[in-house]
Structure formats: structure tokens, C-alpha cells
Write a protein that holds these residues in place. Sequence first.
Motif, PDB file in Angstrom:
ATOM      1  N   SER A 136      -6.936   5.211   6.449  1.00 42.67           N
ATOM      2  CA  SER A 136      -6.219   6.147   5.566  1.00 42.67           C
ATOM      3  C   SER A 136      -7.191   7.094   4.875  1.00 42.67           C
ATOM      4  CB  SER A 136      -5.401   5.373   4.530  1.00 42.67           C
ATOM      5  OG  SER A 136      -4.335   4.674   5.131  1.00 42.67           O
ATOM      6  N   VAL A 162      -6.716   0.740   4.768  1.00 39.09           N
ATOM      7  CA  VAL A 162      -7.391   1.534   3.734  1.00 39.09           C
ATOM      8  C   VAL A 162      -8.461   2.427   4.350  1.00 39.09           C
ATOM      9  CG1 VAL A 162      -8.923   1.411   1.727  1.00 39.09           C
ATOM     10  CG2 VAL A 162      -6.904  -0.064   1.856  1.00 39.09           C
ATOM     11  N   TRP A 217       0.083   3.093  -3.372  1.00 40.62           N
ATOM     12  CA  TRP A 217      -1.057   3.979  -3.109  1.00 40.62           C
ATOM     13  C   TRP A 217      -0.578   5.173  -2.296  1.00 40.62           C
ATOM     14  CZ3 TRP A 217      -5.394   3.637   0.982  1.00 40.62           C
ATOM     15  CH2 TRP A 217      -6.458   4.472   0.617  1.00 40.62           C
ATOM     16  N   ASN A 218      -0.434   6.319  -2.927  1.00 39.04           N
ATOM     17  CA  ASN A 218       0.094   7.503  -2.260  1.00 39.04           C
ATOM     18  C   ASN A 218      -0.803   7.987  -1.129  1.00 39.04           C
ATOM     19  OD1 ASN A 218       2.023   7.287  -4.227  1.00 39.04           O
ATOM     20  ND2 ASN A 218       1.743   9.324  -5.084  1.00 39.04           N
ATOM     21  N   ARG A 219      -2.066   7.568  -1.142  1.00 43.97           N
ATOM     22  CA  ARG A 219      -3.035   8.035  -0.146  1.00 43.97           C
ATOM     23  C   ARG A 219      -2.855   7.335   1.207  1.00 43.97           C
ATOM     24  NH1 ARG A 219      -5.944   9.907   2.940  1.00 43.97           N
ATOM     25  NH2 ARG A 219      -7.941  11.001   2.705  1.00 43.97           N
ATOM     26  N   THR A 220      -2.051   6.279   1.264  1.00 42.66           N
ATOM     27  CA  THR A 220      -1.847   5.548   2.518  1.00 42.66           C
ATOM     28  C   THR A 220      -1.231   6.462   3.573  1.00 42.66           C
ATOM     29  OG1 THR A 220      -1.363   3.598   1.164  1.00 42.66           O
ATOM     30  CG2 THR A 220      -0.906   3.434   3.511  1.00 42.66           C
ATOM     31  N   LEU A 279       0.826  -1.205   0.000  1.00 44.18           N
ATOM     32  CA  LEU A 279       0.000   0.000   0.000  1.00 44.18           C
ATOM     33  C   LEU A 279       0.862   1.257   0.000  1.00 44.18           C
ATOM     34  CD1 LEU A 279      -2.806  -1.024   2.541  1.00 44.18           C
ATOM     35  CD2 LEU A 279      -3.047  -0.705   0.066  1.00 44.18           C
ATOM     36  N   THR A 332      -5.321  -5.055   5.490  1.00 43.82           N
ATOM     37  CA  THR A 332      -5.562  -4.184   4.333  1.00 43.82           C
ATOM     38  C   THR A 332      -6.813  -3.336   4.529  1.00 43.82           C
ATOM     39  OG1 THR A 332      -4.503  -5.782   2.852  1.00 43.82           O
ATOM     40  CG2 THR A 332      -5.944  -4.135   1.849  1.00 43.82           C
ATOM     41  N   THR A 387       7.849   6.256  -3.539  1.00 42.73           N
ATOM     42  CA  THR A 387       6.794   5.375  -4.012  1.00 42.73           C
ATOM     43  C   THR A 387       7.102   4.948  -5.436  1.00 42.73           C
ATOM     44  OG1 THR A 387       5.340   7.045  -4.999  1.00 42.73           O
ATOM     45  CG2 THR A 387       5.155   6.703  -2.616  1.00 42.73           C
TER      46      THR A 387
END
Length: 637
Positions: free
Chosen positions: A506, A503, A436-439, A432, A499, A521
Motif C-alpha cells: 500500500s 501495508v 487506515w485510508n492509505r490502504t 486496515l 498485515t 471508513t
Amino acid sequence: MAENLFLEDYITLGVYFCIVLAVGLWSTFRPNKGNAKGYFLAGKNMHWIPIGASIYASNIGAPMFIGLAGTAAGSGIAVTIYEWHAYTIPEWVKKRFGGRRLRMYVSFLALLGYILFNVSGEIYTGAIFLQQMLEWNIYLCVSIILGVTAVYTTVGGLASVIYTDTLQAVVLIIGATILFFLSIIEVGGYDAMETKFMNAMSNETRYNRSHYSCGVPPTDSLHMYRDAVTGDIPWPGAILGLSTLGLYTWDQDQIIVQRTLSARNMVHAKAGTLLGAVLKLTGFLLFVIPGMISRILYTEEVACSDPDKCMAFCNNKSGCTNIAYPLMVLRLLPKGLRGLMLAALLAALMSSLTSILNSASSIMTLDIWHQFRKKASQSELMIVGRVTVLVLIALSILWLPILQQTQGGRFWFYMQSVKSYLIPPLCMMFLLGLFWNRTTEQGVFWGLMLSTIVGVVRMTLDFTFLAPPCGSNEVDTRPEIISKVDFLHFAIILALISTIVMVVISLFTQPRPEKKLHRLTWWTRNDEAEPELTDNEDEEVHTSFIKRGEDPKTMQIQENDQTNGNEKTGFERLKTSFKNWVCGIDEDAKQTLTAQELQELRRRMTSLEESSKMKIILNVSAIFITILTIVLLVYFA
């Protein structure tokens, strides 16, 4: 046991150890060892061949000889899938997510893993082999091995580990290859082995199958993927659950990552990784096949099903498949070659132990100690790393009585089950965070905390409620969460839980700014800009630099050595020289770099650049190895 070592074997063994010590000591006199980067990352100047050999040797330890071969003797070829499944990580965690608690948690969890299934596994399996072969006291065997291992690990750092790994990988492959050919000839070829294995069962099992049914080879012994419910390696767990363990081992395990970080550039890092992958494909021939043949040749011992007889054979009521490989060495190899194979097994044990000890000292020094001592001197960091090695050795020896009480019929499954209860959340954190930059830090931290609690509860239940030994006629009183849910299936469940939590949290917390994600990343890996980190986040070891000559390419990293500039007395100089010798510090003249020179040095040390020609060659090679692995898996499925 009647088998003994002969004079030729002892000569071979002695020569081998002399060579290993010579190589280890030679590496300690190489340049770039007198600082933290040289000690922990081998000066970032390693060639791809020793990197690949070290990756292989550090991964193929004594658990492979004992655990992999033993599991193959018990249930056939499916265990091969563990071999074909394919910054320090805590430092990356700190820069990727920010904060301190996550980095500290990951570091402590890594050290816990070293004790539970790395160091303990190496010690236990090494002790099994040495006791079978030499009939020495277990504490004497382990103490001698750990002592020799600690000498060149503590003195030489990662360079010593990698160079001795290269030698040991060669010995390992030669010895295991000789045993493979002798065993396959003895049994009459591969086709004959398949037929004989399915009929290899002890007399108790043969004449009373209903009572000793666990001693019968599984009907799917010659298949890689097995029934999702009744199989000992169920296919959903083999595909999905094992993927999390494999991703952690090859992408996050400090033992493996540290070797690629020591490469002189990206080309050598990639090439070394591919060489390690090719060597890993040989596990089927070198360990699995000999393990199965051992059951055929020495059925009454390896395939024993009566608890009392198993206890007499190998001091384990649950079964004796763990001694499958040692028996092959003792009874099949001729004089001289026994000593060579013992050298190979000790090489595997010592390679893994050196890797574990060096990596653990790296994590303790750079990721834990430095968090509390931000301005620690070079000598302090070096001493902490070496004391960590000695402490781990002491803990390892103290752990032996616990290992003797908790041993199971198949050590390999013990080691993989413990990993399944701890590793999957770390794997999901990495995936993640990378893709996934939003993590966010909050999502990852609480996801790890919750899933770790769930995993520890399952692990506690697993060791509290033990399966009844084969042929004991005892009732299985284990809860269904243990008896019905395979540990590989539990790894899938744990990965899903972590996970979902990561998610969801986050999505409801503030993401890390884009300016702090440069080069951290998958999507920002090629950014030119460095991540903008606060002083609290950019906690690097305080360094100054020395420059030999005027060529910037010859600059070497050196840690701060703050002195007051006063002239030292003769006694003080002698004391300082002794301290530097103990710590491995090189007291050369130092010259502080300009900001521009420092920036250029950082750029070269973290560069992902590679020539277009080599990039194509390496990528094509990686694709070929991947396709070959898939073909093998499909063929044996």
C-alpha cells in the motif's frame, strides 16, 4: 443404544415442526418479499428483538451442542473463551478499494468457507445427534432436515429466516436451561462438579495412566487461560489469534452482518446486536457445564481412551467427547422433555442452516452473479438466489462421506483450525481498510493471495499428517510446524504476514482519492457526501420504485421489469402469474421516482442517525456488557 423416544417425545417434536413451518410460511405472505431487498434484507424493517434472537440462534447451531459441549467434556472450561470473545461485506470491499477482482475473491472465499466449516459442520454435528438419538440412516436424517429447511428459506427469504430464528431461539434456551438445572442437580452442585470432573477418567486410563495419559483431564481444566506451549487452548492464541476469528465472525461474516442490515434503523441494529451479545454469555451455563457433567455421569463412554472401545461406542477411534450432549439428553431428561430438547437441537441446526443458505444466496446473487449480469431482471436474480440454495443443499449431502472420513476426536477444534487457516487475512483487510485510508486495492489483494497460499499449505499438512489416536501407542510423525505450532498461534502468524504485505505494498501504490472514501471508513462515516464512484464501480442492482400513496416513507423498492407494454393473452398472463409465484415477485403498479426522491430513499436506507438519548443508553449498555465479559474472563482465568 437402549434409550428410545416415547410417544410424548414424538408429539412434542411434531407440534414443534408444525409451528416452525407455520411461522416460516406466514412470513412468506408478509409484504416486501417480492423483490431482492425484501428477500435478502427482510425489507430493512426488522425490530431489534428478532434481530438479536436471530443473531444468537444462527450462531448457536448444532456445532455448539456437539463441539462446544464435547470439547468441555474433554478438557474443561477454557473452550468458553470462544463464546465470550467477542452493506454485504463484498459490496463494501468493492466500494472501499475499487476494482472487481477483490470483491469477487472475497465472495468466492466466503462461499468456500460455507462449505468447509459452515454447512459441513452443521450437517456433521446434526447427523451425530440424530444417529445417537433415533438410529436413523445418516442420509435420511440430513435429507429430511435440509429439505424442510430449504422450503421456508427458498420461499421466504431473510424474513422467514429471522422469524423462525426467533421461535427457535426461545425453544433452544428453554430446552438447554432445563437440561442445565437437571444436570447440575444430578451431579451435586458446581463445587462437586469441579471435584468430580478432575477424577472422571475411564478404567483403562485409571489403571494405566502412562499408556492412556490422553484420557486424563488436563490439570488446568478449570482455568480459562492455559500454558502457551502445552495448553490445548494456549493463552497467546486465545487472546490474539482468537481475536481475528471473533472480529471476522461479528464484523464480516455475512450471516451476522445480514441481520443488522435488515434493521429498520441504527438504533434497532445496535439493540439487536447487544441482545445477541447478552444471549451469547449464556453458553458457559447451557453448553460447557453440561458437557463437563456428561463426562462425570457417563465416564466410560464420553472419556473413553481405548481406540477399539471408542469405535464401539461412537464409531470414532479418536474419542467420543462429541456425543457428550446427546447422551445427556437421552439419559437425563424425562419423557416429553427429550422431544423438546431434540426440537431445540434441530432448531439450532435449522437456524444455522437457514442463515447460511440465505446468506450464501445473497452473496451469489448480489456480489457474483450481478457482476456478470449487470442488467439482470428481478425474476432472474430471485431465481439465481433460490437455485443457489438448492445447489448448496446438494453439495452438502455429497459432502457427507468426506466428513465421515475426516472426523476427529473433537469436532470443535477441527472447525476452528480451518477458520484459523483462512480467516485472519480477511480480518486484517477489514481493519486496515476501515481505519487506515492509505490502504490500497493492490496491497489488500496481494496480501490476501500470499496469506491464503500459506494458510492452505498449513491446512493441507494438517489433514495429511494426523495425530495418532489416544491409546494407540503409535509414534507421532507429524512435522513440528503442525505438532508444535497450535492453530491459534498460526492464526497470529498469518495475520502478521498479511498485515505486513498489505501495508508495504500500500505504501508503494497509489491510494484511493479522498472523494471516493466518503462514508466508507471510520474517519469518513459521518460524511454527508456520497462516495464518487465511476460507472464501473457503482454496480448496483438496476431498480425502479413503486410508491403507495403520497407519503415518501411508504415507498417500496422494486426491481426493473422491462416489458414492451403489449397486451398479454390469457395464457401469457397465467404463465406470468405462475412465474411470479415461483419467484416471489409482487406485480404491483410501478412509478419511477424523481432523482430527489431516489436520493432521499438512499439517505434513509444508509443513515447512521440515532437519537441522542438512545445513543447514550445503547453505548452504556455496550460498555456494561464488555465489562461483565472481562470480569468473567478474569474470574475464571
